[in-house]
Design a protein around this motif. Structure first.
Motif, PDB file in Angstrom:
ATOM      1  N   THR A 234      13.335  25.278  -5.954  1.00  0.00           N
ATOM      2  CA  THR A 234      12.808  24.870  -4.641  1.00  0.00           C
ATOM      3  C   THR A 234      13.512  23.595  -4.175  1.00  0.00           C
ATOM      4  O   THR A 234      13.944  23.483  -3.020  1.00  0.00           O
ATOM      5  CB  THR A 234      11.287  24.627  -4.734  1.00  0.00           C
ATOM      6  N   ARG A 235      13.635  22.643  -5.091  1.00  0.00           N
ATOM      7  CA  ARG A 235      14.279  21.362  -4.738  1.00  0.00           C
ATOM      8  C   ARG A 235      15.738  21.580  -4.342  1.00  0.00           C
ATOM      9  O   ARG A 235      16.206  21.051  -3.329  1.00  0.00           O
ATOM     10  CB  ARG A 235      14.193  20.394  -5.931  1.00  0.00           C
ATOM     11  N   LEU A 236      16.449  22.414  -5.123  1.00  0.00           N
ATOM     12  CA  LEU A 236      17.860  22.670  -4.805  1.00  0.00           C
ATOM     13  C   LEU A 236      18.008  23.336  -3.443  1.00  0.00           C
ATOM     14  O   LEU A 236      18.873  22.993  -2.652  1.00  0.00           O
ATOM     15  CB  LEU A 236      18.467  23.610  -5.852  1.00  0.00           C
ATOM     16  N   ARG A 237      17.139  24.321  -3.192  1.00  0.00           N
ATOM     17  CA  ARG A 237      17.197  25.063  -1.912  1.00  0.00           C
ATOM     18  C   ARG A 237      16.994  24.092  -0.747  1.00  0.00           C
ATOM     19  O   ARG A 237      17.716  24.138   0.252  1.00  0.00           O
ATOM     20  CB  ARG A 237      16.112  26.150  -1.924  1.00  0.00           C
ATOM     21  N   GLU A 238      16.041  23.185  -0.912  1.00  0.00           N
ATOM     22  CA  GLU A 238      15.743  22.252   0.182  1.00  0.00           C
ATOM     23  C   GLU A 238      16.830  21.173   0.311  1.00  0.00           C
ATOM     24  O   GLU A 238      17.319  20.890   1.407  1.00  0.00           O
ATOM     25  CB  GLU A 238      14.367  21.609  -0.041  1.00  0.00           C
ATOM     26  N   ASP A 239      17.232  20.592  -0.827  1.00  0.00           N
ATOM     27  CA  ASP A 239      18.220  19.488  -0.778  1.00  0.00           C
ATOM     28  C   ASP A 239      19.575  19.961  -0.253  1.00  0.00           C
ATOM     29  O   ASP A 239      20.246  19.252   0.482  1.00  0.00           O
ATOM     30  CB  ASP A 239      18.446  18.893  -2.177  1.00  0.00           C
ATOM     31  N   LEU A 240      19.983  21.146  -0.704  1.00  0.00           N
ATOM     32  CA  LEU A 240      21.322  21.633  -0.325  1.00  0.00           C
ATOM     33  C   LEU A 240      21.281  22.506   0.930  1.00  0.00           C
ATOM     34  O   LEU A 240      22.340  22.846   1.479  1.00  0.00           O
ATOM     35  CB  LEU A 240      21.945  22.443  -1.470  1.00  0.00           C
ATOM     36  N   ASP A 241      20.076  22.892   1.323  1.00  0.00           N
ATOM     37  CA  ASP A 241      19.898  23.774   2.478  1.00  0.00           C
ATOM     38  C   ASP A 241      20.695  25.075   2.300  1.00  0.00           C
ATOM     39  O   ASP A 241      21.505  25.455   3.161  1.00  0.00           O
ATOM     40  CB  ASP A 241      20.315  23.037   3.771  1.00  0.00           C
ATOM     41  N   VAL A 242      20.477  25.712   1.159  1.00  0.00           N
ATOM     42  CA  VAL A 242      21.172  26.967   0.852  1.00  0.00           C
ATOM     43  C   VAL A 242      20.162  28.005   0.363  1.00  0.00           C
ATOM     44  O   VAL A 242      19.066  27.653  -0.092  1.00  0.00           O
ATOM     45  CB  VAL A 242      22.234  26.792  -0.272  1.00  0.00           C
ATOM     46  N   GLN A 243      20.555  29.272   0.456  1.00  0.00           N
ATOM     47  CA  GLN A 243      19.786  30.346  -0.186  1.00  0.00           C
ATOM     48  C   GLN A 243      20.210  30.386  -1.651  1.00  0.00           C
ATOM     49  O   GLN A 243      21.407  30.406  -1.946  1.00  0.00           O
ATOM     50  CB  GLN A 243      20.096  31.682   0.491  1.00  0.00           C
TER      51      GLN A 243
END
Ligand code: PLP
Length: 385
Positions: A234-243
């Protein structure tokens, strides 16, 4: 390597004489249980989960897989064709190198094409884009977590992925990154790997639409830290703005299948040796390749008579292992190895003209059994000419 199997589960109740020998038996209830866990992780984290066909491509169960996962990942044209014929959903294709003669067809079937090197991107990016596939690059994070070098794509001199130390700029066509660095591992190695490459990911995030974290995450093992995983994804998806994507093989079919065999003879040489109709080299090649000792259904936890189990091929090393038995088995006795649904069925061969195991689906709730595949001489003959 060591088997990760947590035990026989409901297979302890399965009557091994109900199937021809040898035979893979997959419990669709156990498979559904794994899929439910993975779907819950996907929903909680927003990550999409694909089945890695290389590990488990038992397409008679494709409708069940598709009810829970977003699609599949293929390692080449034939798996991509299998994905289209039986699975549907999204398709990611990755190979250490694509063949020019196959590329257009693979690209036309795929949503994402993952290249192993910047040179492959340069060679095929235009064709991939023309086919409507999103272009990705496999990176080598240069952060080893593997216990065994053969299964460590970050080992020194690895051919898998573009080492991140070589990347200053990503090719302009690349909109996704892929990494696959783990093998039947828990959450902590993934967390450490992400920590090691986060500066790299942040440096390139403006160009990225997706990030594929590969397989090797044994999420369906009961001791896997799923909360930690959901939090990280979840954090990676939000921080990097990627799927975010995961492409899982073992985790999908983990502890969901056995390989049933039969004792053919018992010889003596420094102790009892049972020749069985399961061959390590033909039916469970990871026993010799990894190597590892598969767990045996019903093996006593202490005591018992040690018996060597060996296959029917000519190979002196076609030995599965030494197992404890309450009594020395007799010709005709049945036995089964645990956790054989993944990376066994897909790797079988007919060396020595040894028959391929049949394939059956068992439902451990209803006890219904379906024999979905039996092989005969024609299957052996048509592979040769
Ligand atoms: C590129 C890639 N993706 C996914 C997988 C699936 O890994 P696993 O079956 O361990 O989940 C593999 C396995 O070798 C792989 O090489």
């Amino acid at each position: 390597m060591q088997t990760q199997s947590t035990g026989a589960g409901r297979f302890a109740q399965f009557d091994l004489s109900r199937v021809p020998s040898p035979c893979f038996v997959v419990d669709e209830v156990a498979l559904r249980h794994n899929l439910e866990i993975l779907q819950a992780v996907s929903k909680a984290s927003g990550a999409e989960i694909l089945l890695a066909l290389k590990a488990f491509s038992m397409w008679s169960l494709a409708p069940l897989v598709r009810a829970y996962l977003s699609g599949t990942c293929a390692s080449g044209l034939w798996e991509a064709q299998l994905a289209q014929s039986h699975y549907g959903g999204q398709l990611t294709s990755y190979a250490p190198a694509f063949k020019a003669s196959e590329f257009d067809e693979i690209a036309s079937l795929s949503d994402h094409i993952v290249f192993n090197s910047a040179a492959q991107v340069a060679r095929f990016e235009a064709q991939a884009q023309q086919a409507g596939a999103s272009v990705g690059l496999r990176i080598n994070p240069e952060h080893s977590e593997g216990e065994v070098e053969k299964y460590d794509p970050c080992a020194a001199g690895s051919r898998l992925g573009q080492p991140i130390s070589q990347i200053v700029e990503l090719p302009a066509s690349v909109t996704g990154l892929h990494m696959h660095t783990l093998c039947e591992q828990g959450f902590a190695p993934l967390a450490r790997t992400i920590e090691a490459i986060e500066p790299f990911l942040h440096a390139h995030k403006d160009q990225l639409k997706w990030l594929n974290l590969g397989g090797g995450h044994l999420i369906t093992r009961p001791d896997y830290d799923r909360d930690g995983l959901v939090h990280l994804l979840t954090r990676l998806r939000e921080d990097l703005d990627v799927q975010i994507y995961l492409e899982l093989g073992t985790s999908v079919a983990f502890d969901a299948g056995i390989l049933v065999g039969e004792v053919l003879d018992v010889a003596q040489n420094q102790g009892p040796i049972a020749i069985v109709d399961i061959s390590a080299t033909c039916h469970m090649p990871d026993v010799l390749e990894a190597p590892y000792r598969p767990a045996l259904l019903g093996e006593p936890t202490s005591g018992g008579q040690p018996v060597v189990l060996g296959g029917p091929s000519c190979l002196a090393g076609d030995v599965i292992g030494t197992y404890a038995f309450d009594a020395v088995p007799q010709a005709g006795d049945r036995m089964a190895f645990l956790d054989q649904a993944h990376y066994s069925m897909v790797k079988t061969s007919t060396f020595n003209g040894i028959a391929l195991p049949s394939i059956a689906i068992w439902n451990s709730d209803s006890d219904a059994l379906r024999l979905v595949k039996q092989f005969d001489y024609g299957d052996f003959e048509t592979r040769l000419s």
